[in-house]
Design a protein around this motif. Structure first.
Motif, PDB file in Angstrom:
ATOM      1  N   ASP A 194       0.494  -1.081  -0.111  1.00 26.25           N
ATOM      2  CA  ASP A 194      -0.550  -0.163   0.268  1.00 26.25           C
ATOM      3  C   ASP A 194       1.064   1.251   0.211  1.00 26.25           C
ATOM      4  N   PRO A 195       0.717   2.173  -1.239  1.00 32.66           N
ATOM      5  CA  PRO A 195       1.866   3.142  -1.299  1.00 32.66           C
ATOM      6  C   PRO A 195       1.457   4.220  -0.432  1.00 32.66           C
ATOM      7  N   MET A 196      -0.258   3.774   0.040  1.00 34.36           N
ATOM      8  CA  MET A 196      -0.149   5.470   1.473  1.00 34.36           C
ATOM      9  C   MET A 196       0.646   4.868   2.604  1.00 34.36           C
ATOM     10  N   ALA A 197       0.720   3.554   2.979  1.00 29.71           N
ATOM     11  CA  ALA A 197       1.583   2.928   4.358  1.00 29.71           C
ATOM     12  C   ALA A 197       2.573   3.579   4.472  1.00 29.71           C
ATOM     13  N   GLU A 198       2.558   3.127   3.221  1.00 34.48           N
ATOM     14  CA  GLU A 198       4.687   3.590   3.332  1.00 34.48           C
ATOM     15  C   GLU A 198       4.735   4.730   3.397  1.00 34.48           C
ATOM     16  N   ILE A 199       3.725   6.038   2.648  1.00 37.65           N
ATOM     17  CA  ILE A 199       3.867   7.550   2.867  1.00 37.65           C
ATOM     18  C   ILE A 199       3.159   8.222   4.436  1.00 37.65           C
ATOM     19  N   LEU A 200       2.775   7.573   5.021  1.00 41.21           N
ATOM     20  CA  LEU A 200       2.102   7.586   6.399  1.00 41.21           C
ATOM     21  C   LEU A 200       3.264   7.377   7.512  1.00 41.21           C
ATOM     22  N   ARG A 201       3.768   6.413   6.939  1.00 44.24           N
ATOM     23  CA  ARG A 201       5.059   5.763   7.815  1.00 44.24           C
ATOM     24  C   ARG A 201       4.372   5.025   8.478  1.00 44.24           C
ATOM     25  N   GLU A 202       3.655   4.050   8.115  1.00 39.86           N
ATOM     26  CA  GLU A 202       2.538   3.392   8.810  1.00 39.86           C
ATOM     27  C   GLU A 202       3.267   1.100   9.035  1.00 39.86           C
ATOM     28  N   GLY A 203       3.273   1.163  10.203  1.00 33.75           N
ATOM     29  CA  GLY A 203       4.515  -0.648  10.127  1.00 33.75           C
ATOM     30  C   GLY A 203       5.306  -0.419  10.331  1.00 33.75           C
ATOM     31  N   VAL A 204       6.056   0.853  10.973  1.00 37.93           N
ATOM     32  CA  VAL A 204       7.625   0.118  11.528  1.00 37.93           C
ATOM     33  C   VAL A 204       7.681  -0.575  12.040  1.00 37.93           C
ATOM     34  N   THR A 205       8.537  -1.624  11.576  1.00 38.56           N
ATOM     35  CA  THR A 205       8.757  -1.992  12.209  1.00 38.56           C
ATOM     36  C   THR A 205      10.216  -2.498  13.538  1.00 38.56           C
ATOM     37  N   HIS A 206      10.986  -1.750  12.828  1.00 38.81           N
ATOM     38  CA  HIS A 206      12.682  -1.434  13.455  1.00 38.81           C
ATOM     39  C   HIS A 206      13.150   0.101  13.292  1.00 38.81           C
ATOM     40  N   ILE A 207      13.865  -0.180  14.153  1.00 39.37           N
ATOM     41  CA  ILE A 207      14.929   1.458  13.429  1.00 39.37           C
ATOM     42  C   ILE A 207      16.333   1.632  13.446  1.00 39.37           C
ATOM     43  N   GLU A 208      17.098   1.432  12.497  1.00 39.34           N
ATOM     44  CA  GLU A 208      18.485   0.730  12.332  1.00 39.34           C
ATOM     45  C   GLU A 208      19.389   2.158  12.729  1.00 39.34           C
ATOM     46  N   LEU A 209      20.399   2.295  13.669  1.00 38.21           N
ATOM     47  CA  LEU A 209      20.829   3.392  13.522  1.00 38.21           C
ATOM     48  C   LEU A 209      22.402   3.538  12.614  1.00 38.21           C
ATOM     49  N   ARG A 210      22.302   4.984  11.860  1.00 32.43           N
ATOM     50  CA  ARG A 210      23.448   4.929  11.587  1.00 32.43           C
ATOM     51  C   ARG A 210      24.413   5.924  11.151  1.00 32.43           C
TER      52      ARG A 210
END
Length: 43
Positions: free
Chosen positions: A24-40
């Protein structure tokens, strides 16, 4: 409340937000479903 702060950190190149692939492209735009965060950057 924490998601806007994480998005700002991603824009600055500090972290990468990894999202679940839903197709779902809207889910990506709205940042839904973030599973984890990678430190850069090193701490």
């Amino acid at each position: 409340m924490i998601l806007p702060a994480l998005i700002r950190l991603e824009e600055q190149g500090v972290v990468t937000l990894v999202q679940a692939r839903t197709g779902d492209p809207m889910a990506e735009i709205l940042r839904e479903g973030v599973t984890h965060i990678e430190l850069r950057v090193p701490v």
